[in-house]
Write an enzyme that holds these catalytic residues in place. Structure first.
Site, PDB file in Angstrom:
ATOM      1  N   GLY A   1     -10.363   8.727  15.445  1.00 11.73           N
ATOM      2  CA  GLY A   1     -11.126   8.165  15.283  1.00 11.73           C
ATOM      3  C   GLY A   1     -12.555   7.950  16.739  1.00 11.73           C
TER       4      GLY A   1
ATOM      5  CG  LEU B   1     -15.668   6.590  12.070  1.00 13.26           C
ATOM      6  CD1 LEU B   1     -16.686   7.763  11.776  1.00 13.26           C
ATOM      7  CD2 LEU B   1     -14.386   6.325  11.430  1.00 13.26           C
TER       8      LEU B   1
ATOM      9  CG  ASP C   1      -5.160  16.353  26.650  1.00 14.55           C
ATOM     10  OD1 ASP C   1      -4.305  15.703  26.525  1.00 14.55           O
ATOM     11  OD2 ASP C   1      -6.636  16.550  25.721  1.00 14.55           O
TER      12      ASP C   1
ATOM     13  CD  GLU D   1      -7.222  22.651  27.254  1.00 19.79           C
ATOM     14  OE1 GLU D   1      -7.570  21.390  26.172  1.00 19.79           O
ATOM     15  OE2 GLU D   1      -7.647  23.941  27.013  1.00 19.79           O
TER      16      GLU D   1
ATOM     17  CB  CYS E   1     -24.637  28.115   2.391  1.00 20.36           C
ATOM     18  SG  CYS E   1     -25.182  29.659   3.130  1.00 20.36           S
TER      19      CYS E   1
ATOM     20  CG  MET F   1     -28.420  29.589  -3.082  1.00 18.82           C
ATOM     21  SD  MET F   1     -28.951  30.949  -2.837  1.00 18.82           S
ATOM     22  CE  MET F   1     -30.477  31.453  -2.634  1.00 18.82           C
TER      23      MET F   1
ATOM     24  CG  HIS G   1     -25.385  24.817   5.155  1.00 19.11           C
ATOM     25  ND1 HIS G   1     -23.752  24.592   4.692  1.00 19.11           N
ATOM     26  CD2 HIS G   1     -25.102  25.687   5.575  1.00 19.11           C
ATOM     27  CE1 HIS G   1     -23.409  25.902   4.840  1.00 19.11           C
ATOM     28  NE2 HIS G   1     -24.194  26.640   5.648  1.00 19.11           N
TER      29      HIS G   1
ATOM     30  CD  GLU H   1     -23.299  20.774   4.028  1.00 19.52           C
ATOM     31  OE1 GLU H   1     -24.307  21.640   2.942  1.00 19.52           O
ATOM     32  OE2 GLU H   1     -23.022  22.120   4.320  1.00 19.52           O
TER      33      GLU H   1
HETATM   34  N1  GLN Z   1     -21.244  34.107   4.217  1.00 20.84           N
HETATM   35  C1  GLN Z   1     -22.441  33.606   4.141  1.00 20.84           C
HETATM   36  C2  GLN Z   1     -23.194  34.097   4.407  1.00 20.84           C
HETATM   37  O1  GLN Z   1     -23.428  34.465   5.705  1.00 20.84           O
HETATM   38  C3  GLN Z   1     -22.785  31.834   3.378  1.00 20.84           C
HETATM   39  C4  GLN Z   1     -22.536  31.384   4.386  1.00 20.84           C
HETATM   40  C5  GLN Z   1     -21.621  29.857   4.959  1.00 20.84           C
HETATM   41  O2  GLN Z   1     -22.295  29.254   3.503  1.00 20.84           O
HETATM   42  N2  GLN Z   1     -22.370  29.119   5.741  1.00 20.84           N
HETATM   43  O3  GLN Z   1     -24.416  34.786   4.438  1.00 20.84           O
END
Ligand code: GLN
Length: 538
Positions: free
Chosen positions: A16, A19, A147, A149, A380, A383, A506, A508
């Protein structure tokens, strides 16, 4: 002079660090400092954009279109420092820059080497966040000390402290103090080894943050301090947050982390007023004492993977905090959907995704939400599934689909727009980052946002096919938001449904615990109403 904090991790991965870094950023902001955050990741991918969510969790998208590690989501949820492409670096991106310069002959025939060329490029990345208006840059180094890297990154931050002045750079090392059940004690040896590894590289941590299941006592702290060569007051406990991640900043503050940082840089003269954490205590209070409980089904390809839809889960929690609701998430893998799993839920969310696996399950879930009048939120691909479902089952285009899944279909209701038609490369060909949307004032989303002009982040290739707009609208679909030129459909709604919203972007990525996203807020409020209605029916 901008101060720099470097956060490294030891003993094991997944402690974390992100965070912890975000929590410290928040505490410093709450003390009045202006901050910037950054992540340096040692893997070779140029960015996480092409990495599977199984391996790496969600891809987090910034306003400028950068596809980044999910830790940047923690940064944005906890702090307000602007993040951009310069906030996310990988070994791949560093090498790409160096190799491009080499091809242009910029190294004047010199042998190009890890030291100094790669390390200089890493240092340049860190310097890029410096600014007159920036008090502190927090740089998190991905991976674990030891690591292979990580080495160039650790070497670069060691050198950075020489360049910037040791007093301007603070090293924080996050480790694990495991509890041994058999002897009933906390073991400090792995931490000692990890710090000794760091010191071999030339980095003496100034502060140790110790993840632990049980509180550390003074004897344990003294011992860690002695063996790791630091004052025991700089050994800070970070006990596992059993209840919520929003406990982390409060715990770290109570154990003095931000105080120690201020003392290190400013000798306790400036920024010494304790931070105002009222809003964060309020969050915890709301989480502890919810008034309702709702169950939200998240129907997606990676529903069982805890990090694949990280920002969505966090956004649901934020809306829960605002509405004083305990939001229970039921993750349902869309390729194993059984509609009985949806019968008792108060809301259905179909998240974004790529590829055809599980799409038919998502479309079934949309149909269930539409017909049963359960609040629905499609994001996305979610929808796009709602548009396909509506076309098939309401308009009667039984063979409707997206050309992403069936390139030659009679009703391509979701398709590539002209500019993207001839692109075959997978990298950087998406509509990415913040773009404006205009909402119509009679829509539900307009009421949620409280305005018509919004900006949201995108990450997709396919779009609503404008050839079908009229027919879908004639059957009752509301195009509630489009790009300002009207050419791209951004939001759809069903007016004769309690709460049915699909967004091409998006949301979110723009929700914070102290400021939930308006659409998640509206969705959870609708889920509460649905729950209440269900209760009165029973
Ligand atoms: N696969 C879909 C597109 O490329 C939706 C992408 C997504 O949900 N981020 O349009």
């Amino acid at each position: 002079m901008t101060k720099h904090i470097f956060i490294t991790g030891g003993v094991v991965s997944s402690l974390g660090k992100g965070l912890t870094a975000a929590s410290l950023g928040m505490l410093l902001e709450a003390r009045g400092l202006s901050i910037r955050m950054q992540k340096l990741d040692p893997y070779l991918n140029i960015d996480p954009g092409t990495m599977s969510p199984y391996q790496h969790g969600e891809v987090y998208v910034l306003d400028d279109g950068a596809e980044t590690d999910l830790d940047l989501g923690h940064y944005e949820r906890f702090t307000s420092g602007y993040l951009s492409k310069n906030s996310s670096w990988t070994t791949g991106k560093i090498y790409r820059n160096v190799l491009r310069r080499e091809r242009k002959g910029k190294y004047l025939g010199k042998t190009v080497q890890v030291i100094p060329h790669i390390t200089n490029e890493i240092k340049r990345a860190i310097w890029s966040l410096q600014g007159r208006d920036v008090d502190v840059v927090l740089t998190e180094i991905g991976g674990t000390v030891g690591d292979i890297e990580s080495l160039p990154f650790l070497e670069a931050i060691r050198q950075f402290a020489l360049d910037a002045g040791r007093g301007n750079c603070l090293f924080i090392h996050l480790t694990l103090i495991p509890y041994l059940k058999s002897s009933k004690e906390l073991k400090t040896k792995p931490t000692q080894h990890s710090v000794s590894r760091l010191r071999q590289i030339g980095i003496q941590p100034d502060i140790l943050v110790c993840r632990t299941e049980y509180p550390l006592n003074n004897t344990e702290r003294d011992k860690i301090g002695l063996f790791c060569n630091l004052e025991s007051r700089n050994v800070i406990e970070e006990k596992d947050a059993d209840f919520s991640i929003y406990e982390v900043p409060i715990t770290l503050h109570q154990h003095g982390l931000d105080q120690r940082v201020i003392e290190f840089f400013w000798r306790n003269l400036e920024y010494r007023n304790p931070p105002d954490l009222t809003a964060w205590f309020d969050i915890l209070d709301r989480l502890r004492h919810p008034l309702h409980e709702v169950t939200i089904a998240v129907v997606g390809k990676y529903a069982k993977h805890k990090d694949a839809y990280k920002s969505i889960y966090e956004s649901l929690d934020h809306a829960g905090i605002k509405n004083r609701v305990n939001v229970r998430v039921r993750g349902i893998p869309s390729d194993e959907l059984d509609l009985r799993q949806l019968e008792d839920v108060n809301g259905i969310l179909v998240p974004g995704g790529f590829g055809d696996r599980g799409v038919e399950g998502k479309i079934e879930a949309v149909r269930f939400a539409r017909e049963q009048k359960i609040p629905f939120f499609g994001i996305c691909l979610g929808m796009q599934c709602a548009v396909i479902e509506f076309s098939r089952n309401v308009v009667g285009f039984h063979e409707a689909n997206s050309t992403e899944f069936e390139p030659a279909i009679p009703y391509p209701v979701i398709t590539l727009m002209d500019a993207q038609r001839n692109v075959t490369d997978k990298g950087g060909t998406m509509r990415l980052g913040a773009q404006p949307t205009v909402l119509i004032s009679t829509s539900l989303v307009f009421r949620c946002y409280g305005g018509t002009n919004i900006s949201e982040r995108h990450r997709h290739r396919f779009e609503f096919n404008n050839n079908y707009r009229e027919q879908l609208q004639n059957h009752g679909l509301l195009i509630a938001g489009t790009s300002p030129d009207g050419k791209l459909v951004e939001v759809i709604e069903l007016p004769n449904h309690p709460w049915f919203v699909g967004v091409q972007y998006h949301p979110e990525f723009k929700s914070q615990p102290t400021k939930p996203h308006p659409l998640f807020d509206g969705f959870i409020a609708a889920a509460v109403q649905q729950h209440e209605k269900q209760k009165t029916k029973e």
